[in-house]
Design an enzyme around this catalytic site. Structure first.
Site, PDB file in Angstrom:
ATOM      1  CG  ASP A 174      51.916  31.127  16.505  1.00  0.00           C
ATOM      2  OD1 ASP A 174      51.223  30.129  16.184  1.00  0.00           O
ATOM      3  OD2 ASP A 174      52.188  32.047  15.707  1.00  0.00           O
TER       4      ASP A 174
ATOM      5  CD  GLU B 190      30.895  36.608   0.684  1.00  0.00           C
ATOM      6  OE1 GLU B 190      30.536  36.128   1.758  1.00  0.00           O
ATOM      7  OE2 GLU B 190      31.567  37.659   0.625  1.00  0.00           O
TER       8      GLU B 190
ATOM      9  CG  ASP C   7      50.449  26.585  16.026  1.00  0.00           C
ATOM     10  OD1 ASP C   7      51.302  27.139  15.299  1.00  0.00           O
ATOM     11  OD2 ASP C   7      50.441  26.663  17.274  1.00  0.00           O
TER      12      ASP C   7
ATOM     13  CG  ASN D 247      54.835  29.108  14.552  1.00  0.00           C
ATOM     14  OD1 ASN D 247      53.636  28.830  14.712  1.00  0.00           O
ATOM     15  ND2 ASN D 247      55.257  30.336  14.319  1.00  0.00           N
TER      16      ASN D 247
ATOM     17  CG  HIS E  25      35.115  32.000   6.309  1.00  0.00           C
ATOM     18  ND1 HIS E  25      34.800  31.774   4.985  1.00  0.00           N
ATOM     19  CD2 HIS E  25      35.155  33.333   6.475  1.00  0.00           C
ATOM     20  CE1 HIS E  25      34.667  32.945   4.384  1.00  0.00           C
ATOM     21  NE2 HIS E  25      34.873  33.908   5.254  1.00  0.00           N
TER      22      HIS E  25
ATOM     23  CG  ASP F  18      35.125  39.380   1.185  1.00  0.00           C
ATOM     24  OD1 ASP F  18      34.650  38.368   1.708  1.00  0.00           O
ATOM     25  OD2 ASP F  18      35.098  40.508   1.727  1.00  0.00           O
TER      26      ASP F  18
ATOM     27  CG  ASP G 234      51.682  27.698  10.972  1.00  0.00           C
ATOM     28  OD1 ASP G 234      51.751  26.632  10.334  1.00  0.00           O
ATOM     29  OD2 ASP G 234      51.916  27.776  12.216  1.00  0.00           O
TER      30      ASP G 234
HETATM   31  O1  TEU Z   1      31.315  37.959   4.065  1.00  0.00           O
HETATM   32  C1  TEU Z   1      30.325  38.837   3.610  1.00  0.00           C
HETATM   33  C2  TEU Z   1      29.039  38.541   4.185  1.00  0.00           C
HETATM   34  O2  TEU Z   1      28.052  38.584   3.489  1.00  0.00           O
HETATM   35  C3  TEU Z   1      29.060  38.172   5.626  1.00  0.00           C
HETATM   36  O3  TEU Z   1      29.418  39.282   6.351  1.00  0.00           O
HETATM   37  C4  TEU Z   1      27.774  37.691   6.072  1.00  0.00           C
HETATM   38  O4  TEU Z   1      26.806  38.684   5.991  1.00  0.00           O
HETATM   39  C5  TEU Z   1      27.917  37.285   7.490  1.00  0.00           C
HETATM   40  O5  TEU Z   1      29.104  36.587   7.677  1.00  0.00           O
HETATM   41  C6  TEU Z   1      26.775  36.414   7.858  1.00  0.00           C
HETATM   42  O6  TEU Z   1      26.964  36.079   9.163  1.00  0.00           O
HETATM   43  C7  TEU Z   1      32.600  38.164   3.624  1.00  0.00           C
HETATM   44  C8  TEU Z   1      33.545  37.212   4.319  1.00  0.00           C
HETATM   45  O7  TEU Z   1      33.225  35.893   3.960  1.00  0.00           O
HETATM   46  C9  TEU Z   1      33.485  37.452   5.775  1.00  0.00           C
HETATM   47  O8  TEU Z   1      34.252  36.532   6.504  1.00  0.00           O
HETATM   48  C10 TEU Z   1      33.968  38.853   6.022  1.00  0.00           C
HETATM   49  O9  TEU Z   1      33.836  39.173   7.380  1.00  0.00           O
HETATM   50  C11 TEU Z   1      33.194  39.881   5.201  1.00  0.00           C
HETATM   51  O10 TEU Z   1      33.043  39.496   3.844  1.00  0.00           O
HETATM   52  C12 TEU Z   1      33.935  41.193   5.169  1.00  0.00           C
HETATM   53  O11 TEU Z   1      35.099  41.089   4.422  1.00  0.00           O
HETATM   54 CA    CA Z   2      51.529  29.126  14.076  1.00  0.00          CA
END
Ligand code: TEU
Ligand code: CA
Length: 562
Positions: free
Chosen positions: A26, A257, A22, A24, A332, A200, A30
């Protein structure tokens, strides 16, 4: 074998901008925060940065619900900031890969807001609108974030489909106008100079005609339902079209993915002669510790090493010479790997984090490092469910504990500590200062209290840190083509304690040995029984050859002629 490509030799660093830095005050990371740390990233020796979504979004799912694909999310900054980031990164020789989220939009995207107005709207068919079936949902599909995949909309007495949250309506890819819109926005970013896309859930874009009920919907976890909606009948047509109309015109890298994709599916998506994608993120190794009794990812199961070997080795061997692997332990959506497959105790965290890194980074494919992995960040254990921010976690808690009363709150919290996506989303730990140096104000999600022990500042000073180890791995990968391109052979598949494999290319080879336990073991491997190769890398300061200490991991190099 295809000609060699830059993205095969690259290492990718993934940034979740909301939790990176971060600037700024908040409490939200960013784009300026990313710019600030470009030297840190460059110094690690990676080649590409993958940014999680940074587009305008109401943040129901932290940017995976996009309201405008051509605007930057206000929390993250401005288009000027983005342009600056792209220029600065390119100057340092770093490429930028964007997240492309086009299976669904936000319900606040203007296409959807138009679409929901009435049945004759020009955008109606951009999404899946269906009449109720006997007064209820049009089919039995489940949302990945709990509940039905259908949301009723009173104004037109129809339901719309959302495989994720109800603020993420699915786009109808069978409508060619939708596809043209997507190609247009991809060109917008490619013409700016971005270097690729992570796509995605790209294997969910083609839905089965007639949207038939999932015959197995009543059993098993939601995640299992993915296989019914994934890899649909037209997905390859659409990806080939996208490639022909857009991707083939640029020298870019793509990774799709693809939940519920087998190695055979992956070869279709990424085969060297297929003109679709460069690689996929597969999920088989991420599903090994899921519960077998209906709760899916909500478990505290330990992974069996032989099962992990089987999956990883099958992906290595099945794709060899035909398609290209992505190599990842973390992102993530996944808990921290050192807590999951390693040992995050004070005694073994550093050792086992290096062991896991080494095991993965000497395989064939393109490695991905998720922010914080390079300093061995661990899972977090928030005591109160209200400290969690991830809608998947919160919805699951509500459904499993409150509505269905399937398990106790205490049990669910243990599962959340083990599996929640928020394990990966606590702020990056830069130093020992307040909020780990992420922000001067309370961050959007709490900092992991481990930051005093685990932080970047500490690792940068220490030649034996996890960071230094990752840096060495990146250097070696860029030096030895056998690491990138060599073929793969698993050794001792039934050994439940040690993961060992061999790589070979043009008379050179590597032996990789990784002790997954805190025990001292003795191992030897046929022609390499003496472990007489040149030691390229190890997580101990000396070598005891066939004797393996707790979480010991090492790589030997055997030059030509051996
Ligand atoms: O993730 C797709 C996905 O397969 C995940 O939802 C997975 O089943 C779950 O995270 C397991 O815990 C992608 C993105 O990486 C995720 O962050 C998004 O929430 C999702 O698509 C929807 O866009
Ligand atoms: Ca920020």
């Amino acid at each position: 074998m295809m000609k060699k490509n830059w993205w095969q030799e690259a290492v990718v660093y993934q940034i979740y901008p909301r939790s990176f830095q971060d600037t700024n005050n908040d409490g939200i990371g960013d784009l300026r925060g990313v710019i600030q740390h470009l030297d840190y990233i460059k110094n690690l020796g990676v080649d590409v940065i993958w940014l999680n979504p940074i587009y305008s979004s109401p943040n129901d799912d932290n940017g995976y619900d996009i309201a405008d694909y051509r605007k930057i999310m206000q929390d993250f900054g401005t288009m000027d900031d983005f342009n600056q980031l792209l220029i600065s990164a390119h100057k340092k020789g770093l490429k930028i890969m964007m997240d492309l989220v086009v299976n669904h939009t936000s319900d606040e995207h203007h296409w959807f807001m138009e679409s929901r107005k009435n049945k004759d709207n020009k955008y109606r068919d951009y999404y899946f609108w269906r009449d109720p079936r006997e007064g209820k949902e049009p089919n039995n599909w489940k949302s990945n974030f709990s509940g039905s995949a259908w949301q009723y909309d009173k104004s037109t007495d129809q339901y719309y489909m959302h495989l994720f949250s109800k603020k993420q309506p699915d786009l109808n890819w069978d409508n060619s106008e939708v596809r043209q819109e997507v190609y247009g926005l991809m060109k917008f970013w490619l013409d700016k100079g971005v270097d690729g896309f992570r796509m995605d859930v790209i294997n969910l874009i083609s839905k089965k005609p007639g949207l038939p009920d999932d015959p197995n919907a009543s059993q098993g976890a939601v995640e299992d339902a993915m296989s019914w909606v994934a890899n649909g009948p037209k997905v390859h047509d659409y990806l080939k079209e996208m490639n022909r109309k857009v991707l083939s015109k640029y020298d870019v890298m793509t990774v799709g993915e693809t939940p519920a994709a087998s190695t055979q599916d992956a070869i279709k998506y990424t085969g060297f002669n297929r003109q679709e994608l460069e690689m996929v993120f597969q999920f088989e190794h991420m599903g090994l510790d899921w519960s077998k009794n209906g709760l899916g990812k909500w478990s505290t199961n330990k992974v069996s090493l032989t099962a992990l070997k089987e999956v990883m080795s099958r992906w290595q061997n099945d794709l060899d010479g035909k398609a290209w692997n992505s190599l990842y332990w973390n992102n993530h959506d996944q808990p921290r790997v050192v807590s999951r497959f390693g040992n995050d105790s004070k005694e073994y965290r550093v050792r086992s984090a290096k062991m896991l890194g080494l095991l993965l980074h000497f395989m064939q494919g393109t490695p991905y490092i998720y922010q914080g992995e390079e300093i061995g960040m661990t899972n977090v254990k928030f005591e109160d469910i209200h400290e969690y921010k991830d809608l998947e976690t919160l919805n699951a808690y509500n459904e499993i504990v409150k509505e269905n009363k399937q398990i106790s709150a205490g049990d669910m919290m243990r599962y959340i500590h083990h599996s929640s996506r928020d394990n990966a989303r606590t702020p990056m730990q830069w130093n020992q200062n307040v909020n780990a140096g992420f922000s001067t104000v309370d961050p959007w999600i709490k900092v992991n209290p481990s930051y005093k022990l685990i932080n970047v500042e500490k690792d940068l000073k220490d030649p034996n840190s996890i960071y230094s180890f990752y840096k060495k791995m990146n250097e070696l990968r860029h030096k030895y083509s056998v690491i990138v391109y060599g073929d793969y052979e698993l050794l001792d598949p039934e050994d439940e304690k040690v993961f060992a494999y061999k790589r070979s290319l043009d008379g050179q080879s590597l032996l990789i040995v990784a002790n997954f336990t805190s025990e001292e073991l003795t191992r030897s491997y046929n022609e390499y029984g003496d472990m007489a190769g040149k030691l390229l890398l190890s997580n101990y300061s000396d070598d005891q050859k066939t004797k393996l200490r707790p979480y010991e991991a090492k790589v030997y190099y055997y030059g030509k002629g051996k």
